[in-house]
Design a protein around this motif. Structure first.
Motif, PDB file in Angstrom:
ATOM      1  N   VAL A   1       0.908  -1.157  -0.078  1.00  0.00           N
ATOM      2  CA  VAL A   1      -0.016   0.168   0.150  1.00  0.00           C
ATOM      3  C   VAL A   1       0.890   1.366  -0.092  1.00  0.00           C
ATOM      4  O   VAL A   1       2.037   1.275   0.273  1.00  0.00           O
ATOM      5  CB  VAL A   1      -0.958  -0.018   1.129  1.00  0.00           C
ATOM      6  CG1 VAL A   1      -0.008  -0.101   2.534  1.00  0.00           C
ATOM      7  CG2 VAL A   1      -2.000   1.296   1.286  1.00  0.00           C
ATOM      8  N   ALA A   2       0.533   2.112  -0.641  1.00  0.00           N
ATOM      9  CA  ALA A   2       1.059   3.517  -0.677  1.00  0.00           C
ATOM     10  C   ALA A   2       0.222   4.711  -0.492  1.00  0.00           C
ATOM     11  O   ALA A   2      -1.099   4.610  -0.708  1.00  0.00           O
ATOM     12  CB  ALA A   2       1.908   3.601  -2.085  1.00  0.00           C
TER      13      ALA A   2
ATOM     14  N   LEU B   1       5.359   7.224  -5.706  1.00  0.00           N
ATOM     15  CA  LEU B   1       4.635   6.130  -5.159  1.00  0.00           C
ATOM     16  C   LEU B   1       5.740   5.111  -4.294  1.00  0.00           C
ATOM     17  O   LEU B   1       6.877   4.720  -4.863  1.00  0.00           O
ATOM     18  CB  LEU B   1       4.102   5.037  -5.988  1.00  0.00           C
ATOM     19  CG  LEU B   1       2.899   5.521  -6.784  1.00  0.00           C
ATOM     20  CD1 LEU B   1       2.102   4.477  -7.569  1.00  0.00           C
ATOM     21  CD2 LEU B   1       1.705   5.828  -5.766  1.00  0.00           C
ATOM     22  N   GLN B   2       5.655   5.182  -2.934  1.00  0.00           N
ATOM     23  CA  GLN B   2       6.534   4.283  -2.126  1.00  0.00           C
ATOM     24  C   GLN B   2       5.689   3.302  -1.585  1.00  0.00           C
ATOM     25  O   GLN B   2       4.887   3.800  -0.260  1.00  0.00           O
ATOM     26  CB  GLN B   2       7.206   5.316  -1.150  1.00  0.00           C
ATOM     27  CG  GLN B   2       8.080   6.198  -1.753  1.00  0.00           C
ATOM     28  CD  GLN B   2       8.929   7.004  -0.860  1.00  0.00           C
ATOM     29  OE1 GLN B   2       8.681   7.105   0.240  1.00  0.00           O
ATOM     30  NE2 GLN B   2       9.786   8.102  -1.607  1.00  0.00           N
TER      31      GLN B   2
ATOM     32  N   HIS C   1      -4.822  19.752   0.226  1.00  0.00           N
ATOM     33  CA  HIS C   1      -4.587  18.810  -0.711  1.00  0.00           C
ATOM     34  C   HIS C   1      -5.189  17.746  -0.753  1.00  0.00           C
ATOM     35  O   HIS C   1      -5.833  17.287   0.345  1.00  0.00           O
ATOM     36  CB  HIS C   1      -3.019  18.282  -0.232  1.00  0.00           C
ATOM     37  CG  HIS C   1      -1.861  19.154  -0.708  1.00  0.00           C
ATOM     38  ND1 HIS C   1      -0.774  19.080  -1.140  1.00  0.00           N
ATOM     39  CD2 HIS C   1      -2.036  20.607  -0.932  1.00  0.00           C
ATOM     40  CE1 HIS C   1      -0.001  20.019  -1.579  1.00  0.00           C
ATOM     41  NE2 HIS C   1      -0.821  21.169  -1.442  1.00  0.00           N
ATOM     42  N   LYS C   2      -5.441  16.603  -1.790  1.00  0.00           N
ATOM     43  CA  LYS C   2      -6.250  15.506  -2.027  1.00  0.00           C
ATOM     44  C   LYS C   2      -5.247  14.487  -1.917  1.00  0.00           C
ATOM     45  O   LYS C   2      -4.213  14.270  -2.848  1.00  0.00           O
ATOM     46  CB  LYS C   2      -6.910  15.871  -3.233  1.00  0.00           C
ATOM     47  CG  LYS C   2      -8.157  16.817  -3.127  1.00  0.00           C
ATOM     48  CD  LYS C   2      -9.013  16.762  -4.499  1.00  0.00           C
ATOM     49  CE  LYS C   2     -10.135  17.691  -4.218  1.00  0.00           C
ATOM     50  NZ  LYS C   2     -10.865  17.545  -5.503  1.00  0.00           N
ATOM     51  N   TYR C   3      -5.361  13.634  -1.154  1.00  0.00           N
ATOM     52  CA  TYR C   3      -4.807  12.371  -1.221  1.00  0.00           C
ATOM     53  C   TYR C   3      -5.444  10.903  -1.424  1.00  0.00           C
ATOM     54  O   TYR C   3      -6.727  10.921  -1.220  1.00  0.00           O
ATOM     55  CB  TYR C   3      -4.193  12.142   0.273  1.00  0.00           C
ATOM     56  CG  TYR C   3      -3.188  13.190   0.810  1.00  0.00           C
ATOM     57  CD1 TYR C   3      -1.999  13.203   0.626  1.00  0.00           C
ATOM     58  CD2 TYR C   3      -3.694  14.346   1.229  1.00  0.00           C
ATOM     59  CE1 TYR C   3      -1.087  14.177   0.979  1.00  0.00           C
ATOM     60  CE2 TYR C   3      -2.872  15.474   1.648  1.00  0.00           C
ATOM     61  CZ  TYR C   3      -1.436  15.039   1.496  1.00  0.00           C
ATOM     62  OH  TYR C   3      -0.461  16.309   1.953  1.00  0.00           O
ATOM     63  N   ARG C   4      -4.792  10.171  -2.048  1.00  0.00           N
ATOM     64  CA  ARG C   4      -5.256   8.776  -2.201  1.00  0.00           C
ATOM     65  C   ARG C   4      -4.746   7.596  -1.594  1.00  0.00           C
ATOM     66  O   ARG C   4      -3.435   7.728  -1.439  1.00  0.00           O
ATOM     67  CB  ARG C   4      -5.622   8.476  -3.870  1.00  0.00           C
ATOM     68  CG  ARG C   4      -6.323   9.577  -4.626  1.00  0.00           C
ATOM     69  CD  ARG C   4      -6.316   9.122  -6.143  1.00  0.00           C
ATOM     70  NE  ARG C   4      -7.026  10.032  -6.941  1.00  0.00           N
ATOM     71  CZ  ARG C   4      -8.075   9.922  -7.361  1.00  0.00           C
ATOM     72  NH1 ARG C   4      -8.723   8.824  -7.234  1.00  0.00           N
ATOM     73  NH2 ARG C   4      -8.784  10.944  -8.010  1.00  0.00           N
ATOM     74  N   ALA C   5      -5.219   6.416  -1.597  1.00  0.00           N
ATOM     75  CA  ALA C   5      -4.504   5.349  -1.298  1.00  0.00           C
ATOM     76  C   ALA C   5      -4.114   4.485  -2.627  1.00  0.00           C
ATOM     77  O   ALA C   5      -5.124   4.290  -3.376  1.00  0.00           O
ATOM     78  CB  ALA C   5      -5.283   4.411  -0.395  1.00  0.00           C
TER      79      ALA C   5
END
Length: 379
Positions: free
Chosen positions: A155-156, A166-167, A188-192
């Motif tokens: 998962v990143a 992507l890490q 800010h917008k974040y995703r998994a």
């Protein structure tokens, strides 16, 4: 790949340790066997699980005499996907006594795992906003591998401002994971992002969750100290609806105000997107009606604003409407609420609060009852 068959002795088999293997087509297949006996020769056979009646036969590769070697490799072997194969080893001494043993086998897997669904919260559902700037939780389900099985998930966390960074973190077989000690940026917008690895080493496609906007600050009161007029295209119809089309900018405050004359009773409904807002009107000293409404645009786009006016004398109404853009806005907590008397028996409470990240979800109403005491009498 190493397939350990076991330890042979002259009279029995000791210390047998089975090993599960998953291989991919094109790999070199090795078989290592440990033998404890004197003067022997070794015959090695590989066979497929499908030929059960020939359990100790040589139905895939012919029997190979390895002499005194305790390991063997096979190349250019044609194997089938999702099929289990076995090694058998036979140890023979000088007087013709022998012992035969088969490995637990290995499975050939050439397919990548199938993907599932990823969510931006811990409860297998998506949210639009979160208040934490130090943690982010994701959950997922539906990833599968029908041949060799899921080995682990990776998962990143993705910032949409830097989507290519992507890490991935190996989280074993967990289906929920929380990133901690983060420094997420307000607005800010974040995703998994999640991918799965099977036991053969194949990786699935990367699946992303819906974005979540970080809002780590509470709403604040505001005051616009300077407005500028906005040009808008105006159209009207027979149902006394005025449609205003204007270009709005994201996170900018807009004010709609107007004056309506030639009527004694009126009701006003303002429609912005799918939101219908009844607008309280204020009666001025000359008998005309004044109304106003403010809103903050959540995106840059062409915005339609519809104004519906209902009155007994609608045919005489000619509303004077202006739309203004706030050119200078300051934070003013003492200006967050304003009470205005709009009729002899009505007071309108206006809310001047804004949250540029997640907008205002609800306004909690407080009711105050006042009583006055004059000369010991309650009024």
């Amino acid at each position: 790949m190493v397939c350990q068959v076991g330890d042979f002795s002259l009279k029995n088999v000791a210390h047998y340790k089975p090993v599960e293997m998953i291989v991919e087509l094109g790999e070199i297949i090795n078989c290592l066997f440990l033998i404890v006996m004197y003067e022997f020769c070794v015959i090695t056979t590989i066979y497929t699980f499908k030929t059960i009646v020939l359990l100790l036969a040589d139905d895939v590769l012919s029997t190979l005499n390895t002499g005194l070697h305790t390991s063997v490799s096979f190349t250019n072997v044609t194997l089938k996907h999702a099929t289990r194969y076995y090694f058998t080893v036979t140890a023979v001494n000088e007087v013709g006594l022998y012992t035969t043993l088969a490995s637990d086998g290995f499975i050939v897997d050439v397919n990548r795992p199938s993907t599932g669904v990823v969510f931006n919260s811990a409860n297998h559902k998506d949210v639009s906003f979160q208040s934490s700037t130090s943690e982010f939780t994701a959950s997922w389900h539906g990833f599968q591998d029908h041949c060799s099985g899921v080995q682990n998930y990776c998962v990143a966390l993705v910032d949409e401002e830097a989507p290519n960074n992507l890490q991935f973190t190996n989280v074993a077989l967990q289906t929920t994971f929380t990133f901690t000690n983060l420094l997420l940026v307000d607005g800010h917008k974040y995703r998994a992002a999640v991918k799965v690895v099977d036991a053969a080493g194949h990786e699935s496609d990367v699946v992303f969750s819906s974005p979540v906007t970080v809002d780590g600050s509470p709403p604040s009161g505001y005051q616009c100290v300077r407005y500028t007029r906005v040009s808008a295209n105006v159209t009207s119809d027979q149902y006394f609806l005025n449609l205003y089309t204007l270009n709005v900018q994201k996170s900018v405050l807009y004010a709609i105000e107007g004056i309506i004359t030639n009527t004694t009773s009126i009701s006003i409904v303002l429609q912005i997107d799918n939101l219908n807002i009844p607008i309280p009107e204020r009666v001025l000293h000359n008998g005309s009606y004044y109304f106003s409404y403010t809103f903050v645009s959540t995106e840059t786009k062409q915005q339609n604003v519809a104004l519906t006016i209902n009155s007994d004398e609608t045919y005489l109404i000619n509303p004077q409407v202006s739309i203004n853009e706030c050119a200078e806005m300051i934070t003013n907590e003492s200006h967050a609420f304003e009470a205005v008397q709009i009729a002899p028996d009505l007071i309108a409470v206006n809310v001047f609060a804004v949250d540029l990240e997640s907008d205002i979800q609800s306004v909690i109403h407080f009711r105050y009852d006042y009583s006055f005491v004059l000369n010991g009498h309650c009024l």
